[in-house]
Scaffold this active site. Structure first.
Site, mmCIF file in Angstrom:
data_model
loop_
_atom_site.group_PDB
_atom_site.id
_atom_site.type_symbol
_atom_site.label_atom_id
_atom_site.label_comp_id
_atom_site.label_asym_id
_atom_site.label_seq_id
_atom_site.Cartn_x
_atom_site.Cartn_y
_atom_site.Cartn_z
ATOM 1 N N TRP A 171 6.825 -0.743 -8.510
ATOM 2 C CA TRP A 171 7.943 -1.298 -7.751
ATOM 3 C C TRP A 171 9.165 -1.473 -8.667
ATOM 4 C CZ3 TRP A 171 11.318 -5.344 -7.795
ATOM 5 C CH2 TRP A 171 12.020 -5.606 -6.613
ATOM 6 N N LYS A 196 7.884 -6.773 10.020
ATOM 7 C CA LYS A 196 7.868 -6.288 8.642
ATOM 8 C C LYS A 196 9.155 -5.628 8.183
ATOM 9 C CE LYS A 196 4.244 -4.310 6.976
ATOM 10 N NZ LYS A 196 3.104 -3.389 6.766
ATOM 11 N N THR A 247 3.985 1.428 -1.014
ATOM 12 C CA THR A 247 4.663 1.434 -2.315
ATOM 13 C C THR A 247 3.743 1.991 -3.398
ATOM 14 O OG1 THR A 247 5.912 -0.521 -1.622
ATOM 15 C CG2 THR A 247 5.907 -0.015 -3.973
ATOM 16 N N ARG A 277 2.415 8.121 6.792
ATOM 17 C CA ARG A 277 2.727 8.041 8.214
ATOM 18 C C ARG A 277 4.214 7.770 8.407
ATOM 19 N NH1 ARG A 277 -0.697 3.188 9.907
ATOM 20 N NH2 ARG A 277 -0.176 2.613 7.778
ATOM 21 N N ALA A 282 -3.327 1.307 12.342
ATOM 22 C CA ALA A 282 -4.772 1.202 12.109
ATOM 23 C C ALA A 282 -5.388 -0.003 12.793
ATOM 24 C CB ALA A 282 -5.059 1.144 10.611
ATOM 25 N N PHE A 308 -3.518 -0.670 6.779
ATOM 26 C CA PHE A 308 -4.106 -1.995 6.594
ATOM 27 C C PHE A 308 -5.277 -1.949 5.610
ATOM 28 C CE2 PHE A 308 -2.058 -2.488 10.873
ATOM 29 C CZ PHE A 308 -1.058 -3.347 10.444
ATOM 30 N N LYS A 323 0.826 -1.208 0.000
ATOM 31 C CA LYS A 323 0.000 0.000 0.000
ATOM 32 C C LYS A 323 0.859 1.257 0.000
ATOM 33 C CE LYS A 323 -2.761 -0.035 3.413
ATOM 34 N NZ LYS A 323 -1.689 0.476 4.285
ATOM 35 N N PHE A 337 3.658 -8.774 -8.589
ATOM 36 C CA PHE A 337 4.833 -9.477 -8.119
ATOM 37 C C PHE A 337 5.359 -10.360 -9.254
ATOM 38 C CE2 PHE A 337 3.053 -8.023 -4.253
ATOM 39 C CZ PHE A 337 4.027 -8.085 -3.259
#
Length: 552
Positions: free
Chosen positions: A405, A106, A74, A95, A274, A302, A72, A377
């Site tokens: 990406w 993460k 990215t 944020r 969140a 999220f 998200k 991906f």
């Protein structure tokens, strides 16, 4: 293949002050540099922008994620770069990452690949010190509470009813429940206490919802720290803590300015989670960006059941912000995950139920045009992508395959065009999920029923008693913030895809009178996370030249 941190370290950054002067048109004297590549924009300059019209606000949200996340941030960065690439004037608002997940599950949180904000190491570590200031303000209040009790307790604060907790910006399960003031009378009155992570602190929420220094101080004063034996609330203002707390937060309130890898401006400010808090970057950064750009891209943490709902029902409710559209980030990986034990295309087909529900919630309950962005991906197959695209066509929702990406802004150009089209259409009719006048239990039930498709809300005795007390004290008009697992629509992380007929289990209610909402702690969610068996901290290192590795 280079890691995210290797890509970031190889980038050539522009000095932030001339970049801001050139791209945002702000005077050099309004910027306070933190080194060469970070700066804070002064509150005085922000005040001078108030007469300008607002740009379009774009909300980036997501389907229900897997533990590594679905890209998200990215996508937010890539979309911001893409809007600038197609000739729009765009700023992103994100944020600040917390050190807890940075060293925990993460790793870092500054985007990925060619869609990152930089300087990446600084942003993920100490940055400009905002989180430290928030922790200090929170813990100053905690110290003043125990000091007040120790020196006679003139306010009659019942030590059994103190609700203010200490914080630290680290995942440390050993601090969840502790006993303080041991060792004799000189150390105060022993009592049960505990730590939350900084991003769960009400001070974090207050900083992220305050519109000025005066508003910040007023909100800090409203914090309820505990109750008398007669259950009358005691506030930070009564303890004379609000002035000193505001002094600690004075610089932290000014938004932080950095850049993307493509040299586009980005505000990175505030960082409530969140799943345990309200999940949005600071209001002051978002409002400022809207005065400086034609498009502002922001994210909410999220999935759309958490971050997007709180963005609408807390941040927009308090501020009057109105997004022009919502981008829902989806991945083949997550949709297969929501297919449960099934394999291949069959798993993906079952998992699409999760995407359908998020799309329906965004359009029906939040009143926003939705765009699905597939975060690609390398292992995704053409058949899997085609299945998602067919589903979106059936839902009559635009679907874009984005490759930011790997390609940066140019890889999200199609997404940027769809966003411009949606915002220009004027189709957004943002709506709140519930009215202020509803009692707290009905507000929680509205979220559970409409967004989670729960059949009921199960109240544990402690939470039921707190509900009656908060209503009786006059706090029933506040919005609610649901703290629950991010891995399911329900309060049970094991219920995947789009469960129905489940019960939302409410364990506890926490009043955030200064922030202006009531948090419902649901299921097994913890406001102090723990580290995983193999924490990300184990792979982070720094060499003799100060070069960091393993951060992400």
């Amino acid at each position: 293949m280079r890691t995210d941190i290797e890509i970031a370290q190889a980038a050539t950054l522009q000095p932030i002050v001339p970049l801001a002067v050139r791209r945002l048109g702000v005077p050099e004297g309004s910027l306070s540099p933190y080194g060469r590549y970070k700066a804070k924009l002064s509150l005085e300059q922000i005040e001078k922008l108030q007469g300008r019209p607002d740009g379009h606000l774009v909300l980036v949200t997501a389907i229900t994620p897997t533990p590594p996340g679905e890209g998200k941030t990215t996508t937010t960065v890539g979309l911001g770069d893409a809007l600038n690439h197609i000739g729009q004037n765009a700023i992103i608002c994100l944020r600040e990452p917390s050190l807890g997940p940075c060293f925990g599950m993460k790793g870092g949180a500054a985007g990925g690949g060619l869609a990152q904000i930089v300087p990446m190491e600084d942003i993920n570590l100490h940055f400009t010190g905002d989180f430290h200031a928030i922790a200090l303000a929170n813990n100053l209040l905690a110290a003043l509470i125990d000091n007040h009790v120790h020196h006679g307790n003139a306010l009659g604060l019942d030590v059994r009813r103190i609700v203010w907790r200490r914080v630290v910006d680290m995942n440390d399960r050993a601090l969840r429940e502790i006993t303080v003031a041991l060792g004799g009378p000189g150390n105060g009155y022993p009592r049960e206490d505990g730590f939350d992570i900084v991003v769960a602190s009400e001070v974090m929420a207050i900083l992220c919802l305050a519109t000025s220094l005066a508003d910040l101080k007023e909100r800090l004063g409203r914090i309820v720290v505990g109750y008398t034996s007669g259950k009358a609330p005691i506030t930070a203002r009564q303890l004379k803590a609000d002035g000193a707390m505001a002094a600690l937060l004075k610089d932290a309130l000014a938004p932080n300015l950095v850049q993307t890898l493509e040299g586009n401006p980005a505000f990175v400010h505030g960082g409530p989670f969140a799943n345990i808090a309200h999940g949005c970057n600071s209001l002051i950064a978002t409002q400022t960006a809207l005065k400086l750009a034609d498009y502002v891209v922001t994210e909410a943490g999220f999935g759309a059941d958490l971050g997007a709902e709180k963005f609408i029902d807390i941040k927009c409710r308090q501020s009057g912000l109105r997004p022009g559209c919502a981008v829902i980030v989806a991945t083949v990986r997550a949709l297969r995950h929501h297919g449960g034990a099934l394999q291949g295309l069959e798993a993906l087909q079952e998992g699409l139920a999760n995407l359908r529900r998020h799309v329906a919630n965004v359009r029906l309950h939040y009143g926003l045009p939705a765009i699905v962005s597939i975060n690609r991906f390398d292992g995704d197959t053409p058949e899997e992508i085609a299945m998602i695209e067919r589903e979106c066509a059936a839902l009559e929702v635009p679907c874009v395959l984005a490759s930011h990406w790997a390609e940066g802004g140019v890889g999200a150009a199609e997404l940027a065009h769809e966003v411009v089209k949606a915002c220009s259409s004027g189709a957004a009719r943002m709506q709140l999920l519930y009215e202020d006048e509803l009692p707290l239990d009905e507000k929680i039930a509205a979220v559970a029923r409409k967004i989670y498709h729960a059949e009921s809300v199960d109240w544990e005795p402690k939470a039921r008693a707190q509900l009656g007390e908060l209503q009786a004290l006059g706090f029933g008009g506040l919005p609610v913030c649901i703290a629950k697992t991010q891995y399911s629509f329900s309060s049970d992380a094991k219920l995947l895809a789009a469960p129905i007929g489940h019960a939302l289990r409410v364990r506890e209610l926490r009043l955030n009178a200064g922030a202006g909402f009531v948090t419902a702690i649901c299921g097994d969610i913890m406001t102090m996370p723990g580290l995983p068996k193999v924490p990300a901290a184990e792979r982070i290192d720094v060499d003799a030249h100060g070069r960091i590795s393993g951060l992400f």
